[in-house]
Design a protein around this motif. Structure first.
Motif: not given
Length: 123
Positions: A27, A30-31, A38, A41, A60
């Protein structure tokens, strides 16, 4: 109506890996990528548990389908770097070879197997 474009990556990690740590790492990658949206999410699912390891799938969404290949490549490099830094090993699937042995190979295999068995009995 077309589905929203997304980038999905599936990773197998060893059974002794903390799945929550691996999830957080995926995560995080990906963030951190500027092209991953976003909303919705990014998400990770625990997709398989086998004798070979744990398979996690991360997804994502992106703005357009033409950029998914480049983003996936970026993410794969980043995830492998993060896994290495965290000392999280990838799973190592077992290899099974199926086929017919030629007579000469069969004899060599039998001799090697016999020697290995005798050696282990002596220990």
């Amino acid at each position: 109506m077309d589905a929203d474009p997304y980038v999905a990556v599936h990773f197998g990690v060893s059974l002794d890996t903390d799945p929550e740590q691996a999830r957080d790492l995926l995560l995080g990658a990906y963030h951190a990528h500027p092209s991953i949206l976003d909303h919705p999410a990014p998400s990770v699912i625990f997709s398989q548990l086998t004798p070979d390891g744990i398979t996690l799938s991360v997804t994502g969404y992106v703005r357009g389908p033409r950029i998914t290949g480049d983003i996936k490549s970026d993410l794969l490099f980043e995830i492998l770097n993060r896994l290495g830094a965290a000392k999280i090993p990838l799973s190592k699937p077992q290899t099974v070879m199926v086929g017919r042995l030629h007579d000469q190979s069969r004899a060599a295999f039998a001799t090697t197997t016999s020697l290995l068995l005798r050696s282990s009995e002596q220990e």
